[in-house]
Design an enzyme around this catalytic site. Structure first.
Site, PDB file in Angstrom:
ATOM      1  N   THR A  18      39.857  32.837  50.738  1.00  0.00           N
ATOM      2  CA  THR A  18      40.496  34.103  51.104  1.00  0.00           C
ATOM      3  C   THR A  18      41.177  34.768  49.920  1.00  0.00           C
ATOM      4  O   THR A  18      41.203  35.994  49.818  1.00  0.00           O
ATOM      5  CB  THR A  18      41.535  33.831  52.226  1.00  0.00           C
ATOM      6  OG1 THR A  18      40.824  33.352  53.355  1.00  0.00           O
ATOM      7  CG2 THR A  18      42.293  35.074  52.611  1.00  0.00           C
ATOM      8  N   ASP A  62      33.273  30.292  51.029  1.00  0.00           N
ATOM      9  CA  ASP A  62      34.295  29.882  51.982  1.00  0.00           C
ATOM     10  C   ASP A  62      34.397  28.366  51.863  1.00  0.00           C
ATOM     11  O   ASP A  62      33.377  27.675  51.755  1.00  0.00           O
ATOM     12  CB  ASP A  62      33.844  30.286  53.392  1.00  0.00           C
ATOM     13  CG  ASP A  62      34.954  30.111  54.416  1.00  0.00           C
ATOM     14  OD1 ASP A  62      35.453  31.127  54.916  1.00  0.00           O
ATOM     15  OD2 ASP A  62      35.311  28.953  54.718  1.00  0.00           O
ATOM     16  N   SER A  64      34.836  26.177  53.922  1.00  0.00           N
ATOM     17  CA  SER A  64      34.161  25.415  54.986  1.00  0.00           C
ATOM     18  C   SER A  64      32.793  24.928  54.515  1.00  0.00           C
ATOM     19  O   SER A  64      32.235  23.997  55.091  1.00  0.00           O
ATOM     20  CB  SER A  64      33.957  26.279  56.233  1.00  0.00           C
ATOM     21  OG  SER A  64      35.143  26.938  56.545  1.00  0.00           O
ATOM     22  N   THR A  94      41.680  27.658  51.712  1.00  0.00           N
ATOM     23  CA  THR A  94      42.688  26.711  52.196  1.00  0.00           C
ATOM     24  C   THR A  94      42.133  25.723  53.225  1.00  0.00           C
ATOM     25  O   THR A  94      42.696  24.644  53.407  1.00  0.00           O
ATOM     26  CB  THR A  94      43.872  27.460  52.848  1.00  0.00           C
ATOM     27  OG1 THR A  94      43.374  28.255  53.926  1.00  0.00           O
ATOM     28  CG2 THR A  94      44.581  28.335  51.849  1.00  0.00           C
ATOM     29  N   ASP A  95      41.035  26.101  53.911  1.00  0.00           N
ATOM     30  CA  ASP A  95      40.577  25.277  55.037  1.00  0.00           C
ATOM     31  C   ASP A  95      40.298  23.834  54.634  1.00  0.00           C
ATOM     32  O   ASP A  95      40.646  22.904  55.351  1.00  0.00           O
ATOM     33  CB  ASP A  95      39.328  25.896  55.684  1.00  0.00           C
ATOM     34  CG  ASP A  95      39.660  27.155  56.470  1.00  0.00           C
ATOM     35  OD1 ASP A  95      40.861  27.419  56.709  1.00  0.00           O
ATOM     36  OD2 ASP A  95      38.723  27.889  56.847  1.00  0.00           O
ATOM     37  N   THR A 282      46.860   6.790  61.227  1.00  0.00           N
ATOM     38  CA  THR A 282      47.470   7.282  62.456  1.00  0.00           C
ATOM     39  C   THR A 282      47.036   8.715  62.774  1.00  0.00           C
ATOM     40  O   THR A 282      46.772   9.502  61.872  1.00  0.00           O
ATOM     41  CB  THR A 282      49.010   7.233  62.381  1.00  0.00           C
ATOM     42  OG1 THR A 282      49.551   7.757  63.594  1.00  0.00           O
ATOM     43  CG2 THR A 282      49.559   8.048  61.217  1.00  0.00           C
ATOM     44  N   GLN A 283      47.001   9.008  64.070  1.00  0.00           N
ATOM     45  CA  GLN A 283      46.744  10.392  64.498  1.00  0.00           C
ATOM     46  C   GLN A 283      47.999  11.246  64.364  1.00  0.00           C
ATOM     47  O   GLN A 283      47.943  12.467  64.477  1.00  0.00           O
ATOM     48  CB  GLN A 283      46.336  10.418  65.976  1.00  0.00           C
ATOM     49  CG  GLN A 283      45.051   9.737  66.277  1.00  0.00           C
ATOM     50  CD  GLN A 283      44.743   9.720  67.774  1.00  0.00           C
ATOM     51  OE1 GLN A 283      45.477  10.298  68.579  1.00  0.00           O
ATOM     52  NE2 GLN A 283      43.669   9.067  68.135  1.00  0.00           N
ATOM     53  N   CYS A 284      49.162  10.602  64.193  1.00  0.00           N
ATOM     54  CA  CYS A 284      50.426  11.351  64.141  1.00  0.00           C
ATOM     55  C   CYS A 284      50.489  12.226  62.889  1.00  0.00           C
ATOM     56  O   CYS A 284      49.888  11.909  61.865  1.00  0.00           O
ATOM     57  CB  CYS A 284      51.608  10.393  64.109  1.00  0.00           C
ATOM     58  SG  CYS A 284      51.767   9.416  65.593  1.00  0.00           S
TER      59      CYS A 284
HETATM   60  N1  ASP Z   1      38.113  30.268  55.435  1.00  0.00           N
HETATM   61  C1  ASP Z   1      38.877  30.391  54.217  1.00  0.00           C
HETATM   62  C2  ASP Z   1      38.464  29.278  53.282  1.00  0.00           C
HETATM   63  O1  ASP Z   1      38.872  28.169  53.449  1.00  0.00           O
HETATM   64  C3  ASP Z   1      40.316  30.345  54.530  1.00  0.00           C
HETATM   65  C4  ASP Z   1      41.250  30.467  53.353  1.00  0.00           C
HETATM   66  O2  ASP Z   1      40.883  30.536  52.203  1.00  0.00           O
HETATM   67  O3  ASP Z   1      42.470  30.532  53.612  1.00  0.00           O
HETATM   68  O4  ASP Z   1      37.697  29.506  52.403  1.00  0.00           O
END
Ligand code: ASP
Length: 364
Positions: A18, A62, A64, A94-95, A282-284
């Site tokens: 992003t 991205d 992802s 960030t993802d 842990t899932q916590c």
């Molecule tokens: N979908 C974006 C990514 O991870 C989200 C981001 O950058 O905040 O590339």
């Protein structure tokens, strides 16, 4: 010596995310910019007193879509350019930033220079963007020195006014500008009016290590299975029976507990005997696995499941991929998975177990 020759040099590796997007005037959709366009949105870069060079992924992506192939490309770029730069900033979505930062921390052994991931929740081209501050502070921390050496000597993430250890980071929020957190380890730096550097938290390469070593291998034949009440055990059976499977991160309840099911026990034992490494996290959201606390986690230990202490899932998964690429020896795998290789885990604190009473008795 001229001012230019004494300037710190930082390589920016631009992958996308992003931070490098802007809103298309016609369609209104977010579209990626190249790094030159990103830099135009941050005119302060010219006055930061840092010589910045940049390389970009061919097509900004991205995060992802990021996979071990991209981690390898990032780590190789750092290794190849290591002697020419004082520090590295990786602009990344960030993802999956926490996965990439964790992976690079294992791939790059013996770092004595900073590799700082950053990105933003809002695109750099819009007025309220957090990208400008994140980029500038990440660059300044990548160039920061103490007594002639880099202050930061590890893979880190700069986000929302904090510098965090990369393999302790986790994306917690899809909304907050403090999206990335470090649940089990304090921030390395808090950026206020000044950078407040928590010197005692900084990772230092053990003195025996010699230079930077690149470990590009990552075994991808691993699974992440999160337990839930009512989970059909056939689902787990099918995963464990995958012939190529080398390791599983088991996300269990609380301090590392699983149902006391004989079928589950048999499945895990059988996989373990086939040489599949089983790791318990842990899932916590906070804390870690304490296998001595409850009888329900004793069962896992009896099946050869390795405690993942307080590692995040991102660190556990990428560490498992890394360690499995280094060795097939079950003893070595266990030793490395329980060792603190790059600051990713807090070795088990006996005092907590003692406070809860003798092993096996607590909480039942
Ligand atoms: N979908 C974006 C990514 O991870 C989200 C981001 O950058 O905040 O590339």
């Amino acid at each position: 010596m001229s001012h230019l020759e004494t300037m710190r040099t930082v390589l920016v590796i631009y992958t996308g995310g992003t931070i490098g997007m802007t809103r298309d005037k016609v369609s209104g959709a977010l579209v990626p910019l190249d790094f030159g366009q990103v830099a135009k949105h941050v005119p302060e870069l010219a006055h930061a007193g840092i010589r910045v060079e940049a390389v970009s992924f061919d097509v900004p992506m991205d995060s992802s879509d990021v996979s071990p192939r991209h981690w390898r490309s990032l780590a190789t770029t750092v290794a190849e350019c290591y002697n020419r730069f004082d520090g590295f900033v990786i602009l990344h979505g960030t993802d999956t930033m926490a996965y990439s930062a964790s992976a690079l921390s294992f791939m790059l052994e013996g770092l004595q220079k900073p590799v700082i991931f950053t990105g933003s929740q809002l695109p750099i081209g819009i007025p309220r963007t957090d990208g400008r501050e994140n980029l500038l502070s990440a660059l300044m921390l990548a160039a920061h020195q103490t007594d002639g050496a880099s202050t930061i000597q590890e893979v880190a993430v700069y986000f929302g006014n904090h510098l965090l250890r990369g393999n302790r980071s986790h994306k917690e929020s899809a909304q907050s500008l403090q999206a990335i957190v470090s649940p089990n380890f304090p921030a390395l730096v808090e950026a206020g009016v000044d950078f407040m550097i928590e010197t005692s938290t900084l990772w230092r390469t053990p003195p025996t290590a010699d230079g930077l070593q690149l470990h590009p291998g990552m075994r991808q034949e691993v699974a992440w299975v999160s337990l839930y009440p009512g989970m059909p055990l056939d689902l787990l059976r099918q995963t464990l029976e995958w012939p190529d499977l080398r390791g599983v991160v088991l996300a269990t309840y609380g301090s590392g507990n699983a149902p006391t099911s004989q079928v589950l026990k048999d499945l895990l034992q059988e996989a373990n005997q086939r040489g599949v490494t089983l790791l318990n996290v842990t899932q916590c959201g906070h804390g870690g696995v304490h296998p001595e606390l409850y009888a329900t986690s004793h069962m896992l230990a009896g099946c050869g499941v390795i405690p993942g202490h307080d590692m995040t899932t991102e660190a556990a998964l990428t560490k498992l991929m890394h360690v499995l690429a280094l060795t097939d020896d079950q003893g070595q795998i266990r030793d490395m998975m329980t060792a603190n290789l790059r600051g990713e885990l807090t070795p088990q604190d006996r005092s907590r177990a003692e406070a809860h009473g003798p092993a096996g008795a607590a909480g039942l």
